[in-house]
Design a protein around this motif. Structure first.
Motif, mmCIF file in Angstrom:
data_model
loop_
_atom_site.group_PDB
_atom_site.id
_atom_site.type_symbol
_atom_site.label_atom_id
_atom_site.label_comp_id
_atom_site.label_asym_id
_atom_site.label_seq_id
_atom_site.Cartn_x
_atom_site.Cartn_y
_atom_site.Cartn_z
ATOM 1 N N ARG A 165 0.820 -1.202 0.000
ATOM 2 C CA ARG A 165 0.000 0.000 0.000
ATOM 3 C C ARG A 165 0.862 1.264 0.000
ATOM 4 N NH1 ARG A 165 -3.026 -3.448 -1.279
ATOM 5 N NH2 ARG A 165 -4.965 -4.088 -0.244
ATOM 6 N N LEU A 166 0.289 2.328 -0.584
ATOM 7 C CA LEU A 166 0.897 3.655 -0.579
ATOM 8 C C LEU A 166 -0.011 4.607 0.182
ATOM 9 C CD1 LEU A 166 1.758 3.983 -4.385
ATOM 10 C CD2 LEU A 166 3.406 3.529 -2.551
ATOM 11 N N GLY A 167 0.518 5.327 1.143
ATOM 12 C CA GLY A 167 -0.256 6.365 1.811
ATOM 13 C C GLY A 167 -0.072 7.678 1.080
ATOM 14 N N ILE A 168 -1.181 8.278 0.617
ATOM 15 C CA ILE A 168 -1.075 9.513 -0.168
ATOM 16 C C ILE A 168 -1.941 10.623 0.405
ATOM 17 C CG2 ILE A 168 -0.671 8.154 -2.257
ATOM 18 C CD1 ILE A 168 -3.494 9.213 -3.225
ATOM 19 N N ALA A 169 -1.482 11.846 0.187
ATOM 20 C CA ALA A 169 -2.335 13.015 0.360
ATOM 21 C C ALA A 169 -3.122 13.156 -0.936
ATOM 22 C CB ALA A 169 -1.490 14.257 0.614
ATOM 23 N N VAL A 170 -4.443 13.056 -0.851
ATOM 24 C CA VAL A 170 -5.281 13.027 -2.050
ATOM 25 C C VAL A 170 -5.402 14.431 -2.631
ATOM 26 C CG1 VAL A 170 -7.558 12.470 -2.991
ATOM 27 C CG2 VAL A 170 -6.582 11.056 -1.161
ATOM 28 N N ARG A 171 -5.194 14.536 -3.928
ATOM 29 C CA ARG A 171 -5.421 15.787 -4.637
ATOM 30 C C ARG A 171 -6.766 15.762 -5.369
ATOM 31 N NH1 ARG A 171 -2.072 17.048 -1.646
ATOM 32 N NH2 ARG A 171 0.012 17.893 -2.067
ATOM 33 N N VAL A 172 -7.051 14.665 -6.065
ATOM 34 C CA VAL A 172 -8.298 14.547 -6.836
ATOM 35 C C VAL A 172 -8.806 13.111 -6.735
ATOM 36 C CG1 VAL A 172 -9.386 14.779 -9.113
ATOM 37 C CG2 VAL A 172 -7.536 16.334 -8.458
ATOM 38 N N ALA A 173 -10.121 12.957 -6.665
ATOM 39 C CA ALA A 173 -10.751 11.636 -6.687
ATOM 40 C C ALA A 173 -11.764 11.586 -7.822
ATOM 41 C CB ALA A 173 -11.450 11.346 -5.363
ATOM 42 N N GLY A 174 -11.860 10.448 -8.475
ATOM 43 C CA GLY A 174 -12.849 10.262 -9.519
ATOM 44 C C GLY A 174 -14.170 9.752 -8.946
ATOM 45 N N VAL A 175 -15.265 10.158 -9.565
ATOM 46 C CA VAL A 175 -16.603 9.720 -9.145
ATOM 47 C C VAL A 175 -17.136 8.766 -10.206
ATOM 48 C CG1 VAL A 175 -18.905 10.477 -8.408
ATOM 49 C CG2 VAL A 175 -16.925 11.984 -8.080
ATOM 50 N N ASN A 176 -17.603 7.598 -9.785
ATOM 51 C CA ASN A 176 -18.033 6.560 -10.718
ATOM 52 C C ASN A 176 -19.355 5.939 -10.291
ATOM 53 O OD1 ASN A 176 -15.537 6.158 -12.550
ATOM 54 N ND2 ASN A 176 -14.659 6.105 -10.491
ATOM 55 N N PRO A 177 -20.118 5.365 -11.233
ATOM 56 C CA PRO A 177 -21.370 4.692 -10.864
ATOM 57 C C PRO A 177 -21.190 3.593 -9.830
ATOM 58 C CG PRO A 177 -21.290 5.051 -13.229
ATOM 59 C CD PRO A 177 -19.943 5.435 -12.698
ATOM 60 N N VAL A 178 -20.026 2.940 -9.820
ATOM 61 C CA VAL A 178 -19.808 1.869 -8.845
ATOM 62 C C VAL A 178 -19.916 2.385 -7.418
ATOM 63 C CG1 VAL A 178 -17.288 2.117 -8.724
ATOM 64 C CG2 VAL A 178 -18.330 -0.117 -8.312
ATOM 65 N N ASP A 179 -19.685 3.679 -7.204
ATOM 66 C CA ASP A 179 -19.741 4.226 -5.847
ATOM 67 C C ASP A 179 -21.139 4.112 -5.255
ATOM 68 O OD1 ASP A 179 -16.998 4.985 -5.885
ATOM 69 O OD2 ASP A 179 -17.519 6.745 -7.071
ATOM 70 N N TRP A 180 -22.163 4.550 -5.992
ATOM 71 C CA TRP A 180 -23.516 4.440 -5.442
ATOM 72 C C TRP A 180 -24.016 2.991 -5.441
ATOM 73 C CZ3 TRP A 180 -27.448 2.461 -8.354
ATOM 74 C CH2 TRP A 180 -27.365 2.562 -9.747
ATOM 75 N N LYS A 181 -23.530 2.191 -6.364
ATOM 76 C CA LYS A 181 -23.926 0.771 -6.368
ATOM 77 C C LYS A 181 -23.410 0.062 -5.126
ATOM 78 C CE LYS A 181 -24.179 0.495 -11.415
ATOM 79 N NZ LYS A 181 -23.626 -0.112 -12.651
ATOM 80 N N ILE A 182 -22.208 0.404 -4.709
ATOM 81 C CA ILE A 182 -21.670 -0.160 -3.467
ATOM 82 C C ILE A 182 -22.522 0.288 -2.282
ATOM 83 C CG2 ILE A 182 -19.727 -0.038 -1.860
ATOM 84 C CD1 ILE A 182 -17.882 0.040 -4.327
ATOM 85 N N ARG A 183 -22.855 1.578 -2.219
ATOM 86 C CA ARG A 183 -23.662 2.100 -1.114
ATOM 87 C C ARG A 183 -25.021 1.417 -1.020
ATOM 88 N NH1 ARG A 183 -25.800 7.091 -2.876
ATOM 89 N NH2 ARG A 183 -27.602 5.766 -3.296
ATOM 90 N N ARG A 184 -25.622 1.124 -2.162
ATOM 91 C CA ARG A 184 -26.937 0.468 -2.168
ATOM 92 C C ARG A 184 -26.849 -1.033 -1.899
ATOM 93 N NH1 ARG A 184 -31.391 3.180 -3.565
ATOM 94 N NH2 ARG A 184 -31.150 5.284 -4.426
ATOM 95 N N GLY A 185 -25.643 -1.563 -1.773
ATOM 96 C CA GLY A 185 -25.492 -2.980 -1.491
ATOM 97 C C GLY A 185 -25.639 -3.869 -2.702
ATOM 98 N N LEU A 186 -25.582 -3.282 -3.895
ATOM 99 C CA LEU A 186 -25.781 -4.061 -5.113
ATOM 100 C C LEU A 186 -24.578 -4.945 -5.430
ATOM 101 C CD1 LEU A 186 -27.420 -1.323 -7.388
ATOM 102 C CD2 LEU A 186 -28.538 -3.071 -5.982
ATOM 103 N N LEU A 187 -23.429 -4.666 -4.806
ATOM 104 C CA LEU A 187 -22.216 -5.444 -5.027
ATOM 105 C C LEU A 187 -21.812 -6.205 -3.772
ATOM 106 C CD1 LEU A 187 -20.213 -2.825 -7.126
ATOM 107 C CD2 LEU A 187 -21.736 -4.616 -7.932
ATOM 108 N N GLY A 188 -22.795 -6.494 -2.927
ATOM 109 C CA GLY A 188 -22.529 -7.201 -1.683
ATOM 110 C C GLY A 188 -22.628 -6.259 -0.489
ATOM 111 N N ARG A 189 -22.734 -6.856 0.687
ATOM 112 C CA ARG A 189 -22.884 -6.075 1.925
ATOM 113 C C ARG A 189 -21.865 -6.533 2.971
ATOM 114 N NH1 ARG A 189 -28.287 -3.611 2.886
ATOM 115 N NH2 ARG A 189 -29.306 -3.470 0.855
ATOM 116 N N ASN A 190 -20.643 -6.699 2.517
ATOM 117 C CA ASN A 190 -19.615 -7.239 3.405
ATOM 118 C C ASN A 190 -18.561 -6.216 3.810
ATOM 119 O OD1 ASN A 190 -18.506 -6.984 0.889
ATOM 120 N ND2 ASN A 190 -17.610 -9.018 0.795
ATOM 121 N N ARG A 191 -18.857 -4.934 3.589
ATOM 122 C CA ARG A 191 -17.889 -3.899 3.954
ATOM 123 C C ARG A 191 -18.068 -3.478 5.412
ATOM 124 N NH1 ARG A 191 -15.595 -1.054 -0.625
ATOM 125 N NH2 ARG A 191 -16.205 -2.184 -2.500
#
Length: 302
Positions: A30-56
């Motif tokens: 792993r690399l620890g970074i100071a974040v400058r920019v993050a991308g927003v993707n459809p997978v983000d809301w799909k994870i939140r809705r549990g569509l890709l599993g609920r094991n987080r």
């Protein structure tokens, strides 16, 4: 502590909130970074809705891709040094002031591109690159992209065009100019789409990259004779039923470096259409979740 944006339970936007989390120490790989920019993707809301599993483990921080500056390096990691400007796949959520990247899916950012462009590559563009390669069409052949106007579709169209492939893409009429700016032919989605595809490609299409799934995929698949050249990022079950398959992912540091070189050479434009500060992350998420985002959305954090 580092500010972050995530979700405290599976469900809709009402589960989202800002979080404070300790600065994370990078473990092996792993690399620890100071974040400058993050991308927003459809997978983000799909994870939140549990569509890709609920094991987080909850609460969880949104975001799969980020660019930033290396601050700490985990055991066993080589090829990176503190102070390097990097981009890659986040292991612990990217919508944050500090996060961990997977070293095996990260690369040093070339001087020729900015943090914003780099942050769009490790998920959206890498998925596009994998998809075009996986479909297996070649120069002079025709690729149909279902859902071409989004971040993955826009990147896939440009990558395919750089390889001499003719590209058709389904999109709304409102996105016609955007699709044509990619060097592609827009086909209006909805009832009668197969007839419109055949009108644009009278001999049929040689491959389909599906970013939508469902009935849209079923309707378009009739225009493809060789179903082994149907690859989906959105609906593996329907793709398999139709004779196709789910995308095979193969993101590596070399893949990411090659994509960054395409951006630096002017052959790949991430088409960043929305830039939001971390404080407005919910607005970016809402637009992506609506299904009407054009191009790529990013969060400018550091």
């Amino acid at each position: 502590m580092a500010k972050a944006f995530g979700f405290v339970d599976y469900g809709g936007p009402e589960t989202q909130e800002f979080l404070d989390r300790p600065v994370l120490e990078p473990g092996p790989g792993r690399l620890g970074i100071a974040v400058r920019v993050a991308g927003v993707n459809p997978v983000d809301w799909k994870i939140r809705r549990g569509l890709l599993g609920r094991n987080r483990e909850l609460p969880a921080v949104f975001g799969q891709e980020a660019s930033g500056v290396v601050e700490r390096i985990g055991p066993g990691v080589t090829g990176f040094t503190p102070g390097d400007e990097v981009f890659g796949v986040a292991a612990t959520g990217a919508f944050a002031e500090q996060t961990l990247l997977r070293a095996d899916m990260s690369a040093v950012k070339p001087r020729g591109i900015g943090f914003a462009e780099a942050a769009t590559l490790s998920v959206a563009a890498a998925t596009a690159d994998d998809g075009v390669r996986d479909v297996g069409v070649g120069s002079g052949e025709t690729l149909l992209i279902l859902g071409i106007a989004g971040g993955v579709g826009s990147a896939a169209a440009q990558i395919a065009r750089s390889r001499g492939i003719r590209v058709l893409g389904t999109a709304s009429d409102a996105n016609r100019a955007h699709v044509e700016s990619l060097g592609s032919v827009q086909v209006r989605y909805g009832d009668g789409v197969a007839e419109r595809i055949r009108a644009a490609a009278p001999d049929g299409v040689d491959g389909i990259l599906d970013l939508v799934g469902g009935e849209a995929l079923r309707a378009a698949a009739v225009t493809l004779a060789d179903r082994s050249k149907l690859v989906s990022t959105a609906d593996p079950d329907t793709a398999a039923e139709l004779g196709g398959r789910y995308i095979t992912r193969s993101t590596t540091p070399a893949t990411l470096a090659a994509l960054a070189d395409l951006v630096a050479a002017g052959e790949l434009d991430p088409h960043i259409t929305g830039r939001y500060p971390l404080a407005h992350a919910a607005e970016a998420m809402a637009l992506v979740e609506s299904g009407h985002a054009r191009g790529k959305l990013i969060l400018e954090i550091g």
